[in-house]
Design an enzyme around this catalytic site. Structure first.
Site, PDB file in Angstrom:
ATOM      1  N   ASP A   1      -4.983  35.006   0.867  1.00 26.82           N
ATOM      2  CA  ASP A   1      -3.849  34.579  -0.410  1.00 26.82           C
ATOM      3  C   ASP A   1      -4.675  36.244  -0.992  1.00 26.82           C
ATOM      4  OD1 ASP A   1      -6.188  32.870  -0.069  1.00 26.82           O
ATOM      5  OD2 ASP A   1      -5.779  32.065  -2.011  1.00 26.82           O
TER       6      ASP A   1
ATOM      7  N   GLU B   1      -6.501  30.089  -0.489  1.00 26.89           N
ATOM      8  CA  GLU B   1      -7.608  28.997  -0.289  1.00 26.89           C
ATOM      9  C   GLU B   1      -7.974  29.598  -1.884  1.00 26.89           C
ATOM     10  OE1 GLU B   1     -11.876  29.047  -0.637  1.00 26.89           O
ATOM     11  OE2 GLU B   1     -10.744  31.127  -0.767  1.00 26.89           O
ATOM     12  N   GLU B   2      -7.964  30.593  -2.350  1.00 31.14           N
ATOM     13  CA  GLU B   2      -8.524  30.885  -3.881  1.00 31.14           C
ATOM     14  C   GLU B   2      -8.464  29.961  -4.471  1.00 31.14           C
ATOM     15  OE1 GLU B   2     -10.760  32.872  -4.470  1.00 31.14           O
ATOM     16  OE2 GLU B   2     -10.186  34.376  -2.515  1.00 31.14           O
TER      17      GLU B   2
ATOM     18  N   HIS C   1     -15.029  39.329  -4.994  1.00 35.73           N
ATOM     19  CA  HIS C   1     -14.331  39.066  -5.949  1.00 35.73           C
ATOM     20  C   HIS C   1     -14.326  40.495  -7.371  1.00 35.73           C
ATOM     21  CE1 HIS C   1     -13.274  34.441  -5.472  1.00 35.73           C
ATOM     22  NE2 HIS C   1     -12.851  35.258  -4.469  1.00 35.73           N
TER      23      HIS C   1
END
Length: 394
Positions: free
Chosen positions: A78, A136-137, A363
């Protein structure tokens, strides 16, 4: 040891092309339909069985020439809700969404591993599961995949995973036994007081003042009730109230997160946060509601499996490509869910290259990886699987 490194170098272009194709079409958690379809197509072209697991999750199963144990490798797929600013030719084509955490690299490298091992099927004494995990995020797709049986049929004997690291030079592998990543618990707090005129605060119950006391008490728990040699972080990220500036607020809402290392510290801190929040509210005359949800499991790497990976790195790449990470991360990663079910380890793979200007943190809107190193990760995964079969074959 089969010559996985040279074999991976021969398909480096394919791995880079896959990474760019996935990078150009980033998708958020449980929305990774195009990504999943591409993964399925690649795996099936190699003669690898596939099935869906938790919406857009894909499980590939490669059966070796002879029976033996089953090892699994996980790649998350993702993206993040970030607008890309790399100006790369392969930059995201989906506005406001970007692979800013390297999951595109994880997926492409694991697809490279699938090709290497499929080509070496006749030498394999066991099975390999390829776990391409969504979300996952966000809400933690690992737990959902495990609940739907990704670690069964056949049962997984060892599980491995890697994360790209902009803190390490490209091609360097970092390992760490034991507690490596923090667990997380999100919390929601509502303080219900009593509104009144600002000139007569004694007639009300000031939700803002009580909320501020709760924030302060939570910080004092970490600084004064937690062993300095243990690790816990309690953060209140939002604090909201409504009303007039000349009135006593009747309600405050807060959200935050608890991060801890190890299951014992997790249980202790969650209980303490609940006790402090409700106790502070009660002492000051307010009704306080708190909800604490279990987030990502912390990563506790199996020491034996970590040593096993370190040996594989030294054998495949040379001891100069191995580094031992001495400090755990207070960041979160839901790979720990897989480790709760079977031994394994999670390692870091360096993708930074100062000479190419590739050094942005995870990020970040300018995050990128040194693509020329991805085939090394593919080879390492393959070497770990082959060495495991050689060591534990029936």
């Amino acid at each position: 040891m089969l010559d996985f490194l040279n074999a991976a170098a021969e398909i480096r272009g394919e791995i880079v092309a896959l990474r760019r194709a996935i990078h150009e079409c980033p998708e958020l958690g449980t929305e990774e339909e195009k990504t999943a379809q591409k993964i399925e197509s690649c795996l099936r072209s190699l003669g690898i069985e596939t099935k869906r697991c938790y919406k857009t999750g894909v499980v590939g199963l490669l059966r070796g020439a002879r029976p033996g144990p089953t090892v699994a490798f996980r790649a998350d797929i993702d993206a993040l809700p970030i607008e890309e600013k790399t100006n790369a030719a392969y930059a995201s084509k989906n506005a406001g969404v970007m692979h800013a955490c390297g999951h595109d690299a994880h997926a492409a490298a694991l697809l490279g591993t699938a090709k290497l091992l499929a080509n070496a099927r006749e030498h394999l004494d066991g099975n390999i599961k390829f776990l391409f995990q969504p979300d996952e995020e966000g809400n933690g797709g690992a737990a959902k995949m495990v609940a739907e049986g990704c670690m069964r049929d056949p049962d997984v004997n060892a599980v491995f995973g890697a994360h790209v690291s902009p803190s390490l030079p490209a091609g360097i592998v970092g390992v760490m036994p034991g507690k490596a990543y923090a667990a997380s618990n999100m919390f929601w707090i509502t303080v219900k007081g009593k509104g009144s005129h600002g000139a007569r605060p004694h007639e009300g119950v000031d939700a803002i003042a009580i909320g501020a006391q709760i924030v302060s008490a939570l910080q004092q728990y970490v600084s004064r009730q937690t062993d300095p040699l243990d690790s816990a972080v309690v953060s209140v990220g939002t604090f909201h109230s409504s009303g007039a500036p000349n009135a006593i607020a009747d309600e405050v809402k807060m959200r935050g997160i608890i991060r801890t290392l190890g299951p014992e510290m997790r249980a202790k801190t969650v209980e303490a946060v609940r006790r402090i929040v409700t106790g502070t509210g009660e002492a000051m005359g307010a009704l306080v509601e708190i909800e604490i949800r279990e987030g990502h499991a912390g990563i506790v790497n199996d020491p034996g499996m970590t040593d096993f990976v370190a040996e594989a790195v030294s054998e495949l790449l040379g001891p100069d490509k191995l580094t031992h990470i001495d400090k755990p991360s207070m960041g979160t990663e839901d790979f720990g869910v897989f480790l709760e079910h079977t031994p394994g380890t999670f390692y870091s793979f360096g993708t930074a290259n100062e000479g190419k200007g590739i050094n942005a943190p995870l990020h970040n809107s300018t995050f990128d990886v040194d693509e020329d190193s991805l085939h090394i990760l593919s080879a390492l995964h393959a070497a770990i699987a082959y060495r495991y079969f050689q060591k534990y074959k029936k």
